[in-house]
Design a protein around this motif. Structure first.
Motif, short mmCIF file in Angstrom:
data_model
loop_
_atom_site.label_atom_id
_atom_site.label_comp_id
_atom_site.label_asym_id
_atom_site.label_seq_id
_atom_site.Cartn_x
_atom_site.Cartn_y
_atom_site.Cartn_z
N LEU A 1 0.84 -1.20 0.00
CA LEU A 1 0.00 0.00 0.00
C LEU A 1 0.87 1.25 0.00
O LEU A 1 1.80 1.36 0.80
CB LEU A 1 -0.91 0.01 1.23
N VAL A 2 0.58 2.17 -0.90
CA VAL A 2 1.28 3.44 -0.97
C VAL A 2 0.29 4.52 -0.58
O VAL A 2 -0.80 4.63 -1.15
CB VAL A 2 1.84 3.71 -2.38
N THR A 3 0.64 5.33 0.43
CA THR A 3 -0.30 6.30 0.96
C THR A 3 0.29 7.70 0.95
O THR A 3 1.52 7.87 0.92
CB THR A 3 -0.71 5.94 2.40
N GLY A 4 -0.61 8.67 1.02
CA GLY A 4 -0.18 10.06 1.04
C GLY A 4 -1.23 10.93 0.39
O GLY A 4 -2.15 10.43 -0.27
N PRO A 5 -1.13 12.25 0.54
CA PRO A 5 -2.12 13.16 -0.06
C PRO A 5 -1.96 13.23 -1.58
O PRO A 5 -1.00 12.72 -2.15
CB PRO A 5 -1.78 14.50 0.59
N THR A 6 -2.91 13.87 -2.23
CA THR A 6 -2.84 14.08 -3.67
C THR A 6 -1.57 14.86 -4.02
O THR A 6 -1.23 15.84 -3.36
CB THR A 6 -4.07 14.87 -4.15
N GLY A 7 -0.87 14.40 -5.05
CA GLY A 7 0.34 15.09 -5.47
C GLY A 7 1.58 14.72 -4.70
O GLY A 7 2.60 15.41 -4.79
N SER A 8 1.53 13.61 -3.95
CA SER A 8 2.70 13.21 -3.16
C SER A 8 3.58 12.18 -3.88
O SER A 8 4.55 11.70 -3.32
CB SER A 8 2.25 12.63 -1.81
N GLY A 9 3.25 11.86 -5.13
CA GLY A 9 4.09 10.95 -5.91
C GLY A 9 3.72 9.49 -5.80
O GLY A 9 4.52 8.62 -6.17
N LYS A 10 2.51 9.19 -5.34
CA LYS A 10 2.10 7.78 -5.17
C LYS A 10 2.10 7.05 -6.51
O LYS A 10 2.54 5.90 -6.59
CB LYS A 10 0.71 7.70 -4.54
N THR A 11 1.59 7.72 -7.55
CA THR A 11 1.51 7.07 -8.86
C THR A 11 2.88 6.69 -9.39
O THR A 11 3.08 5.60 -9.93
CB THR A 11 0.79 8.00 -9.87
N VAL A 12 3.85 7.61 -9.22
CA VAL A 12 5.21 7.32 -9.70
C VAL A 12 5.80 6.11 -8.95
O VAL A 12 6.44 5.25 -9.54
CB VAL A 12 6.12 8.55 -9.55
N SER A 13 5.56 6.04 -7.63
CA SER A 13 6.05 4.89 -6.86
C SER A 13 5.43 3.59 -7.35
O SER A 13 6.12 2.58 -7.51
CB SER A 13 5.72 5.08 -5.37
N LEU A 14 4.12 3.61 -7.62
CA LEU A 14 3.44 2.40 -8.11
C LEU A 14 3.97 2.00 -9.48
O LEU A 14 4.26 0.82 -9.73
CB LEU A 14 1.94 2.64 -8.19
N TYR A 15 4.10 2.97 -10.39
CA TYR A 15 4.59 2.67 -11.73
C TYR A 15 6.04 2.17 -11.70
O TYR A 15 6.43 1.32 -12.50
CB TYR A 15 4.49 3.90 -12.64
N THR A 16 6.82 2.71 -10.78
CA THR A 16 8.21 2.24 -10.65
C THR A 16 8.23 0.78 -10.25
O THR A 16 9.00 -0.02 -10.79
CB THR A 16 8.96 3.10 -9.61
N GLY A 17 7.38 0.42 -9.29
CA GLY A 17 7.27 -0.98 -8.89
C GLY A 17 6.80 -1.86 -10.02
O GLY A 17 7.33 -2.96 -10.25
N LEU A 18 5.82 -1.38 -10.79
CA LEU A 18 5.30 -2.16 -11.92
C LEU A 18 6.37 -2.34 -12.99
O LEU A 18 6.47 -3.41 -13.61
CB LEU A 18 4.08 -1.47 -12.52
N ASN A 19 7.18 -1.31 -13.22
CA ASN A 19 8.26 -1.43 -14.22
C ASN A 19 9.27 -2.48 -13.81
O ASN A 19 9.82 -3.20 -14.66
CB ASN A 19 8.96 -0.08 -14.41
N ILE A 20 9.55 -2.57 -12.51
CA ILE A 20 10.49 -3.59 -12.02
C ILE A 20 9.91 -4.99 -12.24
O ILE A 20 10.61 -5.93 -12.60
CB ILE A 20 10.80 -3.35 -10.53
N LEU A 21 8.60 -5.12 -12.05
CA LEU A 21 7.93 -6.41 -12.19
C LEU A 21 7.61 -6.77 -13.64
O LEU A 21 7.30 -7.92 -13.94
CB LEU A 21 6.63 -6.40 -11.38
N ASN A 22 7.66 -5.78 -14.53
CA ASN A 22 7.18 -5.96 -15.90
C ASN A 22 8.17 -6.77 -16.75
O ASN A 22 9.01 -6.24 -17.45
CB ASN A 22 6.94 -4.59 -16.54
N THR A 23 8.05 -8.09 -16.66
CA THR A 23 8.88 -9.00 -17.45
C THR A 23 7.95 -9.92 -18.23
O THR A 23 6.76 -10.06 -17.90
CB THR A 23 9.81 -9.83 -16.54
N PRO A 24 8.45 -10.58 -19.28
CA PRO A 24 7.57 -11.41 -20.13
C PRO A 24 6.88 -12.55 -19.40
O PRO A 24 5.84 -13.05 -19.87
CB PRO A 24 8.55 -11.95 -21.19
#
Length: 571
Positions: free
Chosen positions: A327-350
């Motif tokens: 779970l990534v928490t924080g107010p609007t504009g705190s960078g939650k989306t970037v943290s989630l996408y960064t995690g997804l990019n690490i996991l994004n393998t074939p």
């Protein structure tokens, strides 16, 4: 899923960089793995993530291979041959044609091991190719300028040519006071394009068009702070609103209800920026806010987000688990989306099946199945989650847990062999746990499914060119939360000054994090339905730094100022 870095033996450039003192061995191994997973050269990964100085990397590589380094800043762009190498190959291989001598083409590369680039360019051009080693950061800048020079680009646009920028949108006839022909007038087109382009140039995240009774203003949010940029005539308000709505394919005759849309602004053949658009009927007209969606933010890599080493390791360990909930928490504009996408990019393998439910999907990611929720047609987060579970998923990302139904389905997924990532709007890790209890989620389910909680904020980085050291009395430092040990060890506090390279002494932002792993003791406290205060004290006792402690650590490191730390974390 995770690579065992202890089994990696460093060779070639990676070994050379360690020997030259540019990297420690652990960082080099991690960078080697990340660069391989992202299918980019090691030097490019190190430069993009600011793990080492690009000029020193180039010099070290030159010493390793016994070649010289060319300073691209002293090279004349007019000498570069146009149209010889396809722009896709230039981008793909990060290789720039410098000049042509007879049947020989000289190519600038930052990675001397990139033989594939030379071979492919040779095959496509029919010319002999020779590599010239250059600084990676300068090379990427030169490639952007080289490709932009071949068609209309943001960098070459002046105020008289702004209408040349292409936007994808439709034209609709208006039944009201403003017609499509009015907003297609060159001055309105030029003004709106200029506002959007200036926002991109200035690194803004949002653009606000705001009407009032007697005035109209345009504001940009840059590094989290709103600043007024323009005050056009109030008479232009309807035309500006209608122009933006046409660009976003919205109904320009509808001014009574909010609307959502999207703009794709094509700056050149190789550059396009997306804007998420929302209109809001206010007392004096429609306020329009555009969120600038930068795809590069999703691919920054975890090393540049601001995680401390122990926090980063906790995040990576949680991502390597086959099941559980992050779970990534924080107010609007705190960078939650970037943290989630960064995690997804690490996991994004074939070999991994990833599905996301978002409202809306801000950045398109190749290899990930992204779904926009649409409550008007009955597709909410809960419905999307149910569908995902029938799609043989490995990883599921839910944009936000808003209600008990979504929370229960997400927890069920986390308990049945899936890794689930999501967000909540809470202020701290401990409050996230009690918030879920208050939503009605059974304490046992929370304790057995949630594996990691990341609470975060975004603070402005001090400008490295103008930050100034300052003195603060010890008693004030103690009052701010610094420990006796930190003060006795000694550190320099820096304050913002301001120069032509920054905005008020700050340039860019850095993440400030509280990363808490749900340990056995914390799980027991959750099942006992302990208060957020007790959970927070236990997390601190187990060595997990809270947001305030992490912010003060950034102050000690000289990354940000005490004033900024107070702005984003002080109660």
């Amino acid at each position: 899923m995770a690579t065992n870095k202890s089994n990696i033996t460093l060779t070639g450039l990676a070994r050379r960089f360690v020997e030259d003192g540019l990297l420690d061995e652990a960082t080099a191994k991690d960078a080697f793995v990340q660069a391989s997973q992202n299918r980019i050269p090691l030097i490019t990964y190190l430069t993009q993530n600011k793990l080492a100085d690009s000029a020193k990397l180039a010099f070290s590589a030159a010493m390793e291979f016994g070649v010289s380094v060319l300073d691209l800043s002293s090279f004349l762009p007019e000498m570069m041959p146009e149209g010889v190498v396809d722009e896709k190959l230039v981008r793909k291989h990060n290789a720039l044609p410098l000049y042509k001598r007879g049947n020989r083409l000289f190519i600038a590369v930052s990675d001397p091991t990139n033989i594939q680039a030379l071979d492919e360019i040779k095959f496509n051009t029919g010319l002999s190719t020779d590599a010239i080693l250059v600084d990676d950061a300068k090379l990427r800048d030169a490639i952007d300028k080289y490709l932009d020079s071949q068609d209309t680009s943001m960098g070459n646009l002046d105020d008289a040519d702004l209408e040349g920028v292409e936007t994808e949108g439709g034209e609709q006839e208006d039944d009201g006071a403003v017609s499509a022909s009015d907003v297609d007038d060159a001055p309105i087109v030029k003004y709106v394009n200029k506002m959007l382009l200036d926002a991109i140039r200035g690194g803004a995240s949002d653009v606000h068009f705001e009407p009032y009774e007697k005035t109209y203003r345009v504001r940009y949010r840059t590094d989290g702070i709103l600043k007024e940029m323009s005050r056009p005539s109030i008479k232009l308000a309807p035309k500006i609103s209608a122009r933006v709505k046409i660009m976003a394919q919205l109904d320009i005759s509808e001014r009574r209800v909010p609307q959502d849309g999207r703009i794709k602004m094509k700056l050149s053949k190789t550059k396009a920026i997306d804007f998420r658009v929302n209109t809001l009927p206010t007392l004096w007209g429609e306020k329009i806010v555009l969120r600038i969606l930068d795809p590069s933010q999703a691919k920054l890599g975890i090393d540049v987000l601001g995680y401390e080493e122990d926090q980063k390791q906790l995040f990576m360990d949680a991502l390597s688990q086959p099941q559980g909930m992050i779970l990534v928490t924080g107010p609007t504009g705190s960078g939650k989306t970037v943290s989630l996408y960064t995690g997804l990019n690490i996991l994004n393998t074939p070999d991994i099946n990833i599905s996301t439910a978002e409202d809306p999907a801000e950045i398109n990611l190749e290899g990930i199945n992204q779904v926009n929720v649409n409550t008007r047609v009955g597709l909410g987060f809960a419905e999307a989650l149910r569908a995902f579970l029938r799609q043989d998923p490995d990883v599921i990302m839910v944009g936000e847990i808003r209600d008990l139904e979504t929370a229960n389905i997400a927890i069920k997924a986390a308990q049945t062999g899936h890794l689930v990532l999501s967000t909540l709007h809470t202020n701290s890790a401990a409050e996230t746990l009690t918030r879920m209890m208050n939503m009605g989620v059974p304490a046992f389910n929370i304790a057995t499914s949630v594996s990691l909680i990341i609470a975060q904020r975004l603070g402005r980085r001090l400008c490295s060119a103008c930050k100034q050291p300052g003195e603060v009395p010890k008693d004030l430092l103690l009052a701010e939360g610094f420990t006796e040990e930190q003060i006795d060890t000694g550190f320099t506090l820096y304050h913002p000054k301001g120069c032509d390279k920054c905005s008020g002494g700050y340039k860019g932002r850095v993440g400030i994090y509280e990363v808490v792993k749900v340990t056995e003791r914390l799980a027991s406290m959750i099942m006992e339905e302990a208060s957020s205060i007790k959970i927070a004290k236990q997390a601190e006792a187990e060595g997990f730094r809270n947001l305030r402690q992490s912010a003060l650590r950034k102050v000690i490191e000289g990354v940000t100022s005490l004033e900024e730390a107070n702005r984003v974390t002080k109660d």
